[in-house]
Design a protein around this motif. Structure first.
Motif, PDB file in Angstrom:
ATOM      1  N   SER A   1       0.856  -1.185   0.000  1.00 16.84           N
ATOM      2  CA  SER A   1       0.000   0.000   0.000  1.00 16.84           C
ATOM      3  C   SER A   1       0.887   1.227   0.000  1.00 16.84           C
ATOM      4  CB  SER A   1      -0.919   0.006   1.222  1.00 16.84           C
ATOM      5  OG  SER A   1      -0.167   0.024   2.418  1.00 16.84           O
ATOM      6  N   GLY A   2       0.285   2.359  -0.335  1.00 14.51           N
ATOM      7  CA  GLY A   2       1.033   3.597  -0.350  1.00 14.51           C
ATOM      8  C   GLY A   2       1.801   3.838  -1.625  1.00 14.51           C
ATOM      9  N   ARG A   3       1.873   2.809  -2.435  1.00 13.61           N
ATOM     10  CA  ARG A   3       2.589   2.937  -3.699  1.00 13.61           C
ATOM     11  C   ARG A   3       2.143   1.796  -4.594  1.00 13.61           C
ATOM     12  NH1 ARG A   3       8.584   4.152  -5.214  1.00 13.61           N
ATOM     13  NH2 ARG A   3       8.796   3.116  -7.224  1.00 13.61           N
ATOM     14  N   THR A   4       1.928   2.077  -5.840  1.00 12.59           N
ATOM     15  CA  THR A   4       1.622   1.009  -6.776  1.00 12.59           C
ATOM     16  C   THR A   4       2.907   0.581  -7.454  1.00 12.59           C
ATOM     17  OG1 THR A   4       0.415   0.412  -8.784  1.00 12.59           O
ATOM     18  CG2 THR A   4       1.046   2.711  -8.566  1.00 12.59           C
ATOM     19  N   PHE A   5       3.151  -0.721  -7.457  1.00 16.25           N
ATOM     20  CA  PHE A   5       4.391  -1.191  -8.089  1.00 16.25           C
ATOM     21  C   PHE A   5       4.107  -1.849  -9.429  1.00 16.25           C
ATOM     22  CE2 PHE A   5       3.670  -4.600  -4.729  1.00 16.25           C
ATOM     23  CZ  PHE A   5       3.139  -5.559  -5.564  1.00 16.25           C
ATOM     24  N   ARG A   6       3.034  -1.416 -10.074  1.00 18.89           N
ATOM     25  CA  ARG A   6       2.627  -2.012 -11.344  1.00 18.89           C
ATOM     26  C   ARG A   6       3.768  -2.072 -12.342  1.00 18.89           C
ATOM     27  NH1 ARG A   6      -1.022   1.318 -12.391  1.00 18.89           N
ATOM     28  NH2 ARG A   6      -2.668   0.230 -11.282  1.00 18.89           N
ATOM     29  N   THR A   7       4.599  -1.035 -12.381  1.00 22.62           N
ATOM     30  CA  THR A   7       5.669  -1.004 -13.377  1.00 22.62           C
ATOM     31  C   THR A   7       7.026  -1.339 -12.794  1.00 22.62           C
ATOM     32  OG1 THR A   7       6.018   1.361 -13.010  1.00 22.62           O
ATOM     33  CG2 THR A   7       4.447   0.741 -14.728  1.00 22.62           C
ATOM     34  N   ASP A   8       7.068  -1.689 -11.503  1.00 24.29           N
ATOM     35  CA  ASP A   8       8.336  -1.946 -10.837  1.00 24.29           C
ATOM     36  C   ASP A   8       8.674  -3.424 -10.830  1.00 24.29           C
ATOM     37  OD1 ASP A   8       7.739   0.499  -8.177  1.00 24.29           O
ATOM     38  OD2 ASP A   8       8.323   0.749 -10.286  1.00 24.29           O
ATOM     39  N   ARG A   9       9.942  -3.682 -10.746  1.00 23.36           N
ATOM     40  CA  ARG A   9      10.413  -5.028 -10.480  1.00 23.36           C
ATOM     41  C   ARG A   9      10.341  -5.226  -8.966  1.00 23.36           C
ATOM     42  NH1 ARG A   9      13.599  -8.787 -13.065  1.00 23.36           N
ATOM     43  NH2 ARG A   9      14.987 -10.028 -11.750  1.00 23.36           N
ATOM     44  N   VAL A  10       9.778  -6.337  -8.504  1.00 17.35           N
ATOM     45  CA  VAL A  10       9.638  -6.598  -7.075  1.00 17.35           C
ATOM     46  C   VAL A  10      10.191  -7.978  -6.753  1.00 17.35           C
ATOM     47  CG1 VAL A  10       7.681  -5.065  -6.731  1.00 17.35           C
ATOM     48  CG2 VAL A  10       7.278  -7.435  -7.419  1.00 17.35           C
ATOM     49  N   GLY A  11      10.499  -8.176  -5.496  1.00 19.82           N
ATOM     50  CA  GLY A  11      11.115  -9.448  -5.140  1.00 19.82           C
ATOM     51  C   GLY A  11      10.819  -9.877  -3.715  1.00 19.82           C
ATOM     52  N   TRP A  12      11.213 -11.102  -3.433  1.00 17.40           N
ATOM     53  CA  TRP A  12      11.201 -11.656  -2.088  1.00 17.40           C
ATOM     54  C   TRP A  12      12.649 -11.810  -1.634  1.00 17.40           C
ATOM     55  CZ3 TRP A  12       7.331 -12.490   1.323  1.00 17.40           C
ATOM     56  CH2 TRP A  12       6.028 -12.444   0.837  1.00 17.40           C
ATOM     57  N   TYR A  13      12.871 -11.413  -0.401  1.00 17.57           N
ATOM     58  CA  TYR A  13      14.184 -11.505   0.216  1.00 17.57           C
ATOM     59  C   TYR A  13      14.049 -12.347   1.480  1.00 17.57           C
ATOM     60  CZ  TYR A  13      15.019  -7.206  -2.537  1.00 17.57           C
ATOM     61  OH  TYR A  13      15.124  -6.272  -3.550  1.00 17.57           O
ATOM     62  N   ARG A  14      15.173 -12.812   1.984  1.00 21.50           N
ATOM     63  CA  ARG A  14      15.135 -13.518   3.260  1.00 21.50           C
ATOM     64  C   ARG A  14      16.404 -13.234   4.045  1.00 21.50           C
ATOM     65  NH1 ARG A  14      15.707 -19.827   1.192  1.00 21.50           N
ATOM     66  NH2 ARG A  14      17.890 -19.705   0.471  1.00 21.50           N
ATOM     67  N   GLN A  15      16.250 -13.326   5.346  1.00 19.17           N
ATOM     68  CA  GLN A  15      17.397 -13.141   6.232  1.00 19.17           C
ATOM     69  C   GLN A  15      17.368 -14.210   7.298  1.00 19.17           C
ATOM     70  OE1 GLN A  15      17.814  -9.245   8.061  1.00 19.17           O
ATOM     71  NE2 GLN A  15      20.012  -9.566   8.322  1.00 19.17           N
ATOM     72  N   ALA A  16      18.381 -15.058   7.265  1.00 24.58           N
ATOM     73  CA  ALA A  16      18.532 -16.114   8.264  1.00 24.58           C
ATOM     74  C   ALA A  16      19.342 -15.564   9.442  1.00 24.58           C
ATOM     75  CB  ALA A  16      19.234 -17.315   7.651  1.00 24.58           C
ATOM     76  N   PRO A  17      19.196 -16.167  10.620  1.00 12.63           N
ATOM     77  CA  PRO A  17      19.956 -15.687  11.783  1.00 12.63           C
ATOM     78  C   PRO A  17      21.452 -15.639  11.510  1.00 12.63           C
ATOM     79  CG  PRO A  17      18.284 -17.260  12.455  1.00 12.63           C
ATOM     80  CD  PRO A  17      18.297 -17.280  10.957  1.00 12.63           C
ATOM     81  N   GLY A  18      22.062 -14.504  11.817  1.00  6.19           N
ATOM     82  CA  GLY A  18      23.496 -14.361  11.644  1.00  6.19           C
ATOM     83  C   GLY A  18      23.955 -14.162  10.217  1.00  6.19           C
TER      84      GLY A  18
END
Length: 126
Positions: free
Chosen positions: A25-42
């Protein structure tokens, strides 16, 4: 100002599946590249999958063939379907733009920092 809400994480046994969702929300990312990230402990945060506005997707090597990213531009959502999960997939998962969106934190001097939502915890364990 952009705001992400990630959901769908949980505890799953090795070999199991989870479906993560991200609502923006607050921004439409219709034209943007988007992704999933992850951060494991340490460990540092890493991108695991990204998808362009037209649907072309890229994956980090360790998740190729197991994870699938998709998007619904009309609903401003992005989904990560995860299968054949293993303990190395345990991490907090976040969605964001590629590159990550930034928000202004100071007017004078004008300063920006990357915005990150709360993420959703994925734990793979027997």
């Amino acid at each position: 100002q952009v705001h992400f809400v990630e959901s769908g994480g949980g505890l799953v046994q090795p070999g199991g599946s989870l479906r993560l969702s991200c609502a923006a929300s607050g921004r439409t990312f219709r034209t943007d590249r988007v992704g999933w990230y992850r951060q494991a402990p340490g460990k540092q945060r890493e991108m695991v999958a990204a998808i362009a506005s037209g649907g072309d997707a890229n994956y980090e090597d360790s998740v190729k063939g197991r994870f699938t990213i998709s998007r619904d531009n009309a609903k401003n959502t992005v989904v990560l379907q995860m299968t054949s999960l293993n303990p190395e997939d345990t991490a907090v998962y976040y969605c964001n733009g590629d590159p990550p969106y930034k928000v202004q934190v100071s007017a004078s001097p004008k300063l920006f920092k990357e915005y990150w939502g709360q993420g959703t915890q994925v734990t793979v364990s027997s």
